[in-house]
Design a protein around this motif. Structure first.
Motif, mmCIF file in Angstrom:
data_model
loop_
_atom_site.group_PDB
_atom_site.id
_atom_site.type_symbol
_atom_site.label_atom_id
_atom_site.label_comp_id
_atom_site.label_asym_id
_atom_site.label_seq_id
_atom_site.Cartn_x
_atom_site.Cartn_y
_atom_site.Cartn_z
ATOM 1 N N SER A 1 -4.359 10.048 10.355
ATOM 2 C CA SER A 1 -4.869 8.770 10.864
ATOM 3 C C SER A 1 -3.726 7.761 10.936
ATOM 4 O O SER A 1 -2.648 7.965 10.360
ATOM 5 C CB SER A 1 -5.959 8.242 9.934
ATOM 6 N N LEU A 2 -3.986 6.658 11.611
ATOM 7 C CA LEU A 2 -3.001 5.575 11.634
ATOM 8 C C LEU A 2 -2.782 5.051 10.212
ATOM 9 O O LEU A 2 -1.671 4.665 9.859
ATOM 10 C CB LEU A 2 -3.453 4.438 12.550
ATOM 11 N N ASP A 3 -3.830 5.040 9.404
ATOM 12 C CA ASP A 3 -3.687 4.613 8.005
ATOM 13 C C ASP A 3 -2.714 5.520 7.251
ATOM 14 O O ASP A 3 -1.878 5.033 6.488
ATOM 15 C CB ASP A 3 -5.041 4.617 7.292
ATOM 16 N N SER B 1 0.774 4.747 8.488
ATOM 17 C CA SER B 1 1.127 3.402 8.042
ATOM 18 C C SER B 1 1.600 3.404 6.592
ATOM 19 O O SER B 1 2.619 2.800 6.254
ATOM 20 C CB SER B 1 -0.078 2.474 8.204
ATOM 21 N N LYS B 2 0.871 4.086 5.740
ATOM 22 C CA LYS B 2 1.243 4.158 4.316
ATOM 23 C C LYS B 2 2.534 4.931 4.109
ATOM 24 O O LYS B 2 3.387 4.538 3.313
ATOM 25 C CB LYS B 2 0.109 4.787 3.513
ATOM 26 N N THR C 1 2.912 -1.577 9.377
ATOM 27 C CA THR C 1 1.515 -1.977 9.508
ATOM 28 C C THR C 1 0.791 -1.119 10.543
ATOM 29 O O THR C 1 1.377 -0.675 11.537
ATOM 30 C CB THR C 1 1.370 -3.459 9.910
ATOM 31 N N LYS C 2 -0.487 -0.932 10.279
ATOM 32 C CA LYS C 2 -1.332 -0.144 11.185
ATOM 33 C C LYS C 2 -1.375 -0.789 12.570
ATOM 34 O O LYS C 2 -1.311 -0.097 13.587
ATOM 35 C CB LYS C 2 -2.735 -0.043 10.586
ATOM 36 N N SER C 3 -1.446 -2.111 12.608
ATOM 37 C CA SER C 3 -1.514 -2.798 13.906
ATOM 38 C C SER C 3 -0.235 -2.603 14.719
ATOM 39 O O SER C 3 -0.286 -2.447 15.943
ATOM 40 C CB SER C 3 -1.815 -4.288 13.722
ATOM 41 N N GLN D 1 -0.325 0.904 16.108
ATOM 42 C CA GLN D 1 -1.291 0.957 17.210
ATOM 43 C C GLN D 1 -0.677 0.385 18.480
ATOM 44 O O GLN D 1 -0.831 0.954 19.562
ATOM 45 C CB GLN D 1 -2.559 0.178 16.844
#
Length: 71
Positions: free
Chosen positions: A40-42, A45-46, A51-53, A56
């Motif tokens: 996932s993007l999460d 990101s981690k 950042t996830k945004s 994206q």
């Protein structure tokens, strides 16, 4: 969506340039690789501390990356 990647070994994924084209942008490669690895993007990101945004926006081609490369 057609799978455009090939798993090469533990954690490695190669994007098929024939399908994405030699000029595929970072966002397309990032998204296809992420989806092929079922992340996932999460997750990304981690792992990358981004950042996830922002990720994206990169995938949506709304953000460009400018990185100096030293050889």
């Amino acid at each position: 969506m057609k799978q455009r990647t090939q798993t090469l070994g533990k954690g490695a994924v190669k994007v098929n340039q024939k399908e994405t084209g030699p000029d595929a942008n970072v966002g397309t490669i990032l998204k296809e690789t992420r989806l092929a690895k079922k992340l996932s993007l999460d997750d990304i990101s981690k792992t990358l501390c981004i950042t996830k945004s922002f990720l994206q926006r990169i995938e949506d081609q709304q953000e460009t990356l400018s990185i100096d490369v030293y050889t």
